[in-house]
Scaffold this active site. Structure first.
Site, short mmCIF file in Angstrom:
data_model
loop_
_atom_site.label_atom_id
_atom_site.label_comp_id
_atom_site.label_asym_id
_atom_site.label_seq_id
_atom_site.Cartn_x
_atom_site.Cartn_y
_atom_site.Cartn_z
N CYS A 19 0.84 -1.20 0.00
CA CYS A 19 0.00 0.00 0.00
C CYS A 19 0.88 1.25 0.00
O CYS A 19 0.64 2.20 -0.76
CB CYS A 19 -0.91 0.02 1.23
SG CYS A 19 -2.03 -1.37 1.37
N ASP A 432 38.36 17.47 15.42
CA ASP A 432 38.89 18.81 15.64
C ASP A 432 39.45 18.85 17.06
O ASP A 432 39.09 18.01 17.89
CB ASP A 432 37.76 19.83 15.47
CG ASP A 432 38.22 21.24 15.77
OD1 ASP A 432 39.28 21.63 15.28
OD2 ASP A 432 37.51 21.93 16.53
N ASP A 635 34.98 24.35 10.88
CA ASP A 635 34.83 22.91 10.64
C ASP A 635 33.74 22.60 9.63
O ASP A 635 33.64 21.47 9.15
CB ASP A 635 34.51 22.17 11.96
CG ASP A 635 35.61 22.31 12.99
OD1 ASP A 635 36.79 22.24 12.61
OD2 ASP A 635 35.29 22.50 14.18
#
Length: 741
Positions: A19, A432, A635
């Site tokens: 469906c 980082d 970043d």
């Protein structure tokens, strides 16, 4: 201006994955629709469309023609109420069906030799009594299957309802034929009928649906828990009076008072007062954070011990908690690639099963037991029933819902099902340094100036120059200068030079603060300060050169301490078989000193922001799947380039927007948690697909050989759906090795 809009709509009437696939295909083919994604488990569809080419009304009519109803997404309370009504409706149907079916089931049980001691009234063996009991089950309780089958066939497709309706109808009317044959022929004894098979199948499927509806509600508990954290009211100051109003009525800019022990109702900034605020529900940190005038607050966190006056800056859908809920909902509603495969399979599965069932009937009737209709019809009914693919549509979305919900509870927000699926493939984690490995709250530790200048004078220039910068190192310098009692002025001009430092005009003088590269770029000779910088860097400190009007005047150093959990978290990553790299704009010596403290595999230092993305690409060229973890604006490019970008939730909005996963707790244990959650969720999905597909498919040959009774097939089919949902719910109790516990 973009003409594209995205809307989420609720769908009712779906019974299986076929469906959902049908609705999705039909909507996607509409002119102006860019994409349509139907989630069978959540019973909704997300559509991206051009509102000038197609309207919401057009989509509603298209879905209605398919035989389903669709309406705009309602509130969480209304949705929960609808679910409760559905549960009550299915419960009533099941009880009614079970009462009529039990006597029929009893007649079947007494046929077994080991149950011959059980008493069975002759009345229940009569074909006409069985017909009276079975008819309401077949045509009242089973009406939903006939309706669904009609809608599917009308649209030239097939779904679970087609299989149930076909199988039970054949059993029901064949039993009437046998009963009439017995009555007309005046045969001795009672005929072997299949009324009980049809009734038991329908009853078991309804029971399975009831369990399914209840369990699907449980998979959404994570969102309900998040919503439960919200404050319900707020005290606002209007016209000099303090009024308590519903949180929905708070307006941006209004002043709110928060008493000790109360929840802060919305995001805002403290204008008066100081207190300790429990932010554990967002950050996971159990220690309350001291807050004072000028500090930001997050809605739904708890004010512990002081009275606060807060100016509302974000209300309603814009608050941090609302954004978290939105991300979780989007992740639960999105599709993983593995689900798309399941959708394609379910789209062709039903027609194939019908063909197999017909072929089996013909083989039995013409070859295995020629002319024996009874022997041929039983395997046909059994195949039609046991192969229902309703569980196939639940296999992936229930796991994604449960997995992303559990992740949200642990402070990990996946922005989509594809990220939840792909994170487990990561081989290298790139971190980082500042704010990720370290606390991001460095302190001013050293000040060295040339003899011609006084320390206070240099610090005044440096503090004034850095005042406009948002970098954590700049904040540490400004704070350190102020703590030394040195006055700071507003700079006349300010420019941040990413990866190098800053340039500022203070009291008419040009002030440069930054790296060796900045001084080289400006043709400033650093002389013996290079040695002094190296000495500071070897101690793990970040040193910055200072120049006033192109003349080098000194160096300042700040130290940023490693987070207490970083070393243990990196060990977890190593235990998972991952390579861990630190990527930072800081100098080699400082970076290596930090890397050594936490056992980093490789350190890549002195990298400017645009180079960070190139470094990620370089690692990817080695054939590795890379996750980048960061928190700053610098970043963002690397987060976007990485296979999986993970933003520390305490970082900047830009970094969070560029990432695929947000780590709300600012803790590297969340990186390991996200990878483990991804792995466990995909493993859970594969288990579900086994239950949903291979389990039922493996039963088809057994049914074709006539070794499986139709009612057993009904029980097996219902069990596969329930087992899929229950297995997915195990993810909500998932325990991890780190701070996820």
């Amino acid at each position: 201006m973009s003409k594209k809009k995205e809307i989420s709509l609720q769908i009712s009437g779906m019974t299986c994955a076929a469906c959902a696939t049908k609705i999705e295909k039909r909507l996607s083919k509409m002119e102006g629709v860019s994409s349509a994604t139907v989630n069978f488990a959540l019973e909704n569809v997300s559509v991206v469309y051009d509102h000038e080419q197609v309207t919401e009304s057009d989509m509603l009519q298209t879905v209605k023609k398919l035989g389903y109803s669709m309406k705009p997404q309602t509130s969480k309370a209304e949705t929960a109420n609808d679910k409760e009504k559905e549960i009550q409706h299915q419960s009533g149907k099941f009880i009614f069906s079970a009462i009529l079916t039990l006597p029929l089931l009893w007649t079947m049980v007494t046929h077994f030799q080991f149950t011959s001691f059980l008493y069975m009234p002759d009345m229940f063996m009569n074909p006409w009594v069985q017909l009276v009991l079975a008819t309401p089950v077949q045509f009242y309780v089973g009406a939903q299957f006939y309706k669904g089958a009609y809608k599917a066939l009308r649209n030239k497709s097939a779904n679970m309802d087609v299989l149930i309706a076909l199988g039970t109808t054949v059993a029901f009317f064949y039993s009437i034929f046998l009963g009439w044959e017995w009555f007309v022929g005046g045969q001795v004894g009672m005929p072997e009928l299949y009324f009980e098979a049809a009734a038991v199948i329908i009853t078991l499927v309804i029971l399975g649906k009831l369990f399914e509806v209840r369990a699907k509600g449980s998979t959404g508990q994570a969102i309900q828990k998040l919503l439960g954290l919200q404050a319900k009211t707020a005290r606002v100051i209007r016209d000099g009076q303090e009024l308590e109003i519903p949180i929905e009525e708070v307006i941006v800019g209004e002043m709110i008072t928060v008493r000790p022990g109360e929840k802060i109702p919305v995001d805002g900034v403290i204008k008066q007062g100081h207190s300790a605020v429990d932010e554990s529900m967002i950050t996971g940190e159990s220690i309350p954070v001291d807050k004072k005038e000028g500090d930001w607050t997050i809605g739904s966190t708890i004010n512990k011990n002081g009275s606060l006056k807060i100016e509302a800056t974000k209300v309603g859908r814009d608050t941090a908690l609302s954004q978290i809920v939105k991300v979780v909902e989007e992740a639960q509603g999105s599709k993983a690639d593995i689900q798309r495969i399941a959708d394609k399979v379910s789209g062709i599965f039903v027609p194939v099963v019908v063909l197999i069932a017909i072929a089996t009937f013909l083989v039995w009737y013409f070859i295995v037991d020629p002319g024996n209709f009874r022997a041929a019809v039983v395997p046909l009914i059994t195949i039609l029933v046991i192969a229902c693919p309703c569980a196939l549509g639940l296999a992936t979305p229930t796991s994604v819902m449960a997995g992303s919900g559990r992740a949200a509870e642990l402070g990990v927000l996946f922005k989509g099902g594809e990220h939840l699926e792909n994170t487990r493939t990561i081989q290298t984690v790139v971190l980082d340094k500042t704010g990720t490995l370290t606390k991001g709250e460095p302190e001013l530790t050293d000040v060295i100036v040339v003899s011609e200048y006084e320390e206070a004078t240099v610090l005044s220039y440096v503090g004034s120059a850095e005042k406009s910068s948002e970098h954590p190192l700049a904040e540490a310098i400004v704070k350190g200068v102020q703590e030394k009692g040195v006055s700071i002025d507003e700079p006349d001009e300010f420019e941040a030079i990413p990866g190098y430092g800053i340039r500022s005009i203070v009291k008419g003088k040009e002030v440069l603060v930054g790296t060796r590269k900045l001084m080289t770029k400006e043709s400033i000779n650093i002389g013996d300060f290079d040695t002094k910088m190296s000495s500071l860097e070897e101690q793990g400190k970040t040193a910055m050169l200072i120049a006033i009007d192109k003349e080098l005047v000194g160096v300042v150093a700040v130290a940023d301490t490693v987070k207490e959990t970083s070393k243990a978290a990196i060990k977890r990553l190593h235990d998972l078989g991952l390579e861990v790299i630190m990527l930072t704009g800081d100098n080699q010596r400082t970076a290596k000193a930090i890397g050594k403290q936490v056992d980093i595999d490789r350190v890549i230092a002195e990298v400017v922001p645009e180079q960070k993305a190139e470094e990620i690409k370089s690692i990817q060229k080695e054939g590795k799947k890379v996750a980048m973890v960061g928190d700053g604006i610098n970043d963002a490019p690397a987060l976007a380039v990485a296979d999986i970008g993970m933003a520390i939730g305490t970082g900047t909005d830009i970094a969070i927007e560029a990432a695929d996963i947000t780590l709300m707790r600012g803790d590297l244990h969340s990186v390991a948690n996200s990878i483990q959650l991804s792995d466990r969720t995909i493993r859970n999905i594969k288990q579900n697909l086994f239950f949903a597909f291979f389990y039922n498919s493996a039963s088809i040959p057994i049914a074709a050989l006539g070794l499986l009774a139709p009612w057993v097939a009904g029980a097996a089919m219902a069990f596969s759906s329930v087992s899929v949902v229950l297995n997915a719910l195990r993810l909500q109790r998932l325990k991890l090795d780190g701070r996820g516990e």
